[in-house]
Design a protein around this motif. Structure first.
Motif, PDB file in Angstrom:
ATOM      1  N   THR A   9       1.025  -0.959   0.001  1.00  0.00           N
ATOM      2  CA  THR A   9       0.353  -0.056   0.091  1.00  0.00           C
ATOM      3  C   THR A   9       1.192   1.063   0.047  1.00  0.00           C
ATOM      4  N   LEU A  10       0.986   2.017  -1.235  1.00  0.00           N
ATOM      5  CA  LEU A  10       1.345   3.403  -1.094  1.00  0.00           C
ATOM      6  C   LEU A  10       1.165   4.596  -0.856  1.00  0.00           C
ATOM      7  N   ARG A  11       1.911   5.014  -0.115  1.00  0.00           N
ATOM      8  CA  ARG A  11       0.933   6.684   0.739  1.00  0.00           C
ATOM      9  C   ARG A  11       0.433   7.396   0.514  1.00  0.00           C
ATOM     10  N   GLY A  12       0.383   7.776  -1.291  1.00  0.00           N
ATOM     11  CA  GLY A  12       0.244   8.135  -1.766  1.00  0.00           C
ATOM     12  C   GLY A  12       0.693   9.440  -2.854  1.00  0.00           C
ATOM     13  N   ASP A  13       1.940  10.096  -1.993  1.00  0.00           N
ATOM     14  CA  ASP A  13       3.265  10.923  -2.219  1.00  0.00           C
ATOM     15  C   ASP A  13       4.120  10.830  -2.963  1.00  0.00           C
ATOM     16  N   GLU A  14       4.388   9.050  -2.947  1.00  0.00           N
ATOM     17  CA  GLU A  14       5.421   8.881  -3.739  1.00  0.00           C
ATOM     18  C   GLU A  14       5.737   9.497  -5.109  1.00  0.00           C
ATOM     19  N   MET A  15       5.033   9.193  -5.993  1.00  0.00           N
ATOM     20  CA  MET A  15       6.088  10.491  -7.088  1.00  0.00           C
ATOM     21  C   MET A  15       6.178  11.639  -7.543  1.00  0.00           C
ATOM     22  N   GLU A  16       5.305  12.327  -6.317  1.00  0.00           N
ATOM     23  CA  GLU A  16       5.431  13.974  -5.822  1.00  0.00           C
ATOM     24  C   GLU A  16       6.527  13.538  -5.282  1.00  0.00           C
ATOM     25  N   PHE A  17       7.552  13.227  -4.103  1.00  0.00           N
ATOM     26  CA  PHE A  17       8.743  12.720  -4.062  1.00  0.00           C
ATOM     27  C   PHE A  17       9.560  12.668  -5.211  1.00  0.00           C
ATOM     28  N   LEU A  18       8.560  12.096  -5.662  1.00  0.00           N
ATOM     29  CA  LEU A  18      10.412  11.241  -6.512  1.00  0.00           C
ATOM     30  C   LEU A  18      11.067  12.550  -7.581  1.00  0.00           C
ATOM     31  N   PHE A  19      10.097  13.380  -8.485  1.00  0.00           N
ATOM     32  CA  PHE A  19      10.137  13.894  -8.707  1.00  0.00           C
ATOM     33  C   PHE A  19      10.079  15.646  -8.103  1.00  0.00           C
ATOM     34  N   ARG A  20      10.283  15.958  -6.919  1.00  0.00           N
ATOM     35  CA  ARG A  20      10.778  17.246  -6.398  1.00  0.00           C
ATOM     36  C   ARG A  20      12.329  17.687  -6.268  1.00  0.00           C
ATOM     37  N   PRO A  21      12.054  18.746  -7.451  1.00  0.00           N
ATOM     38  CA  PRO A  21      13.638  18.504  -7.226  1.00  0.00           C
ATOM     39  C   PRO A  21      14.679  18.636  -5.771  1.00  0.00           C
ATOM     40  N   MET A  22      15.290  18.207  -5.826  1.00  0.00           N
ATOM     41  CA  MET A  22      16.474  17.515  -4.410  1.00  0.00           C
ATOM     42  C   MET A  22      17.600  17.257  -5.630  1.00  0.00           C
ATOM     43  N   TYR A  23      18.615  18.530  -6.724  1.00  0.00           N
ATOM     44  CA  TYR A  23      19.727  17.522  -7.043  1.00  0.00           C
ATOM     45  C   TYR A  23      20.318  18.965  -6.901  1.00  0.00           C
ATOM     46  N   GLU A  24      21.690  18.601  -7.330  1.00  0.00           N
ATOM     47  CA  GLU A  24      22.377  19.975  -7.527  1.00  0.00           C
ATOM     48  C   GLU A  24      22.994  19.664  -8.932  1.00  0.00           C
ATOM     49  N   TYR A  25      24.187  20.673  -9.734  1.00  0.00           N
ATOM     50  CA  TYR A  25      24.460  19.836 -11.081  1.00  0.00           C
ATOM     51  C   TYR A  25      26.020  19.720 -10.545  1.00  0.00           C
ATOM     52  N   HIS A  26      26.391  18.883 -11.327  1.00  0.00           N
ATOM     53  CA  HIS A  26      27.632  18.532 -11.400  1.00  0.00           C
ATOM     54  C   HIS A  26      28.832  19.825 -11.896  1.00  0.00           C
ATOM     55  N   GLN A  27      29.063  20.375 -11.585  1.00  0.00           N
ATOM     56  CA  GLN A  27      29.889  21.835 -12.337  1.00  0.00           C
ATOM     57  C   GLN A  27      31.195  21.145 -12.772  1.00  0.00           C
ATOM     58  N   ASN A  28      32.082  20.370 -12.338  1.00  0.00           N
ATOM     59  CA  ASN A  28      32.780  19.635 -13.240  1.00  0.00           C
ATOM     60  C   ASN A  28      32.408  19.308 -14.950  1.00  0.00           C
ATOM     61  N   VAL A  29      31.472  18.423 -14.375  1.00  0.00           N
ATOM     62  CA  VAL A  29      31.120  17.575 -15.889  1.00  0.00           C
ATOM     63  C   VAL A  29      30.706  18.741 -16.765  1.00  0.00           C
ATOM     64  N   LEU A  30      29.640  19.658 -16.517  1.00  0.00           N
ATOM     65  CA  LEU A  30      29.714  20.369 -17.172  1.00  0.00           C
ATOM     66  C   LEU A  30      30.376  21.472 -17.616  1.00  0.00           C
ATOM     67  N   ASP A  31      32.065  22.060 -17.245  1.00  0.00           N
ATOM     68  CA  ASP A  31      33.206  22.343 -17.415  1.00  0.00           C
ATOM     69  C   ASP A  31      33.577  21.576 -18.336  1.00  0.00           C
ATOM     70  N   ARG A  32      33.263  20.228 -18.268  1.00  0.00           N
ATOM     71  CA  ARG A  32      34.000  19.108 -19.456  1.00  0.00           C
ATOM     72  C   ARG A  32      34.018  19.136 -20.782  1.00  0.00           C
ATOM     73  N   ILE A  33      32.487  19.762 -20.523  1.00  0.00           N
ATOM     74  CA  ILE A  33      31.734  19.783 -22.198  1.00  0.00           C
ATOM     75  C   ILE A  33      32.037  20.177 -22.876  1.00  0.00           C
ATOM     76  N   ARG A  34      32.185  21.826 -22.099  1.00  0.00           N
ATOM     77  CA  ARG A  34      32.287  23.079 -22.035  1.00  0.00           C
ATOM     78  C   ARG A  34      33.399  23.181 -23.038  1.00  0.00           C
ATOM     79  N   LYS A  35      34.524  22.816 -22.474  1.00  0.00           N
ATOM     80  CA  LYS A  35      35.724  22.645 -23.160  1.00  0.00           C
ATOM     81  C   LYS A  35      36.449  21.355 -24.110  1.00  0.00           C
TER      82      LYS A  35
END
Length: 220
Positions: A81-107
């Motif tokens: 039985t799900l609580r009903g808020d699982e998808m909201e939790f999964l899509f909630r913005p809780m991330y950070e960008y990996h700046q070293n990866v972005l810098d490498r793409i620029r290069k």
């Protein structure tokens, strides 16, 4: 690798940003089931693409709002039985960008190497993504599963991406954090880097690029 100039393709979640997988231990604890079973319940089978609601949403066939009741029905069939808020939790913005990866793409682009974003995503997330990331700055090609109606690890999305880049499969170096996507890319002949640590992945990318460029120079 072929004699063609290499192209580098990046996944989004887990490569450019912190991985969604970090949220699943919380859901596993709530449901009191193994972590692997929790991921499969919400995301469907990792090594195939089928009719699971998450897969259909990533192909643009369903809206995000459709997911919770459909996954709840799957859970109910398994005695959960799900609580009903699982998808909201999964899509909630809780991330950070990996700046070293972005810098490498620029290069990479400054060095004349073609780049692409290949992401399994949902229609509702595209405006957010575009507001946060200037595609033209980072990528020659952007392939969003919800726009093209196919998703990793389906062979056709790898075919589509290589064709859009104008390179043979053997010229692609691909970074992804999901084992199923890595397996799908390898079946197409792509060189892969399974990302768990972005910094280590960039070191591996440098190594593979050096080999690829060396092969290209030998064939020229």
């Amino acid at each position: 690798m072929s004699g063609a100039s290499p192209a580098v393709v990046f996944d989004f979640g887990g490569v450019l940003i912190s991985a969604i997988s970090s949220k699943f231990p919380t859901l596993a604890a709530q449901l009191d089931i193994p972590l692997e079973d929790t991921v499969e319940l919400f995301l469907g089978p990792m090594f195939e693409s089928g009719d699971h609601p998450w897969h259909r949403c990533e192909r643009g066939e369903l809206a995000v709002a459709d997911l919770q009741p459909l996954v709840a029905a799957i859970a109910s069939e398994r005695g959960l039985t799900l609580r009903g808020d699982e998808m909201e939790f999964l899509f909630r913005p809780m991330y950070e960008y990996h700046q070293n990866v972005l810098d490498r793409i620029r290069k990479l682009r400054a060095d004349g190497i073609a780049t692409a974003l290949l992401t399994n995503s949902v229609r509702e997330y595209r405006p957010i993504l575009e507001s946060e990331l200037d595609f033209d700055e980072f990528f020659d090609v952007v392939v969003d599963s919800s726009e093209v109606g196919m998703r990793k690890p389906e062979p056709r999305i790898f075919e589509f991406t290589a064709a859009a880049l104008g390179v043979p499969h053997e010229a692609v170096i691909y970074l992804d954090d999901f084992a199923g996507n890595i397996a799908g890319a390898e079946r197409m002949g792509w060189t892969t880097i399974h990302v768990s640590d972005p910094t280590a992945a960039l070191t591996e990318l440098d190594r593979k690029l050096a080999l690829a460029v060396g092969d290209t120079e030998e064939d020229s």
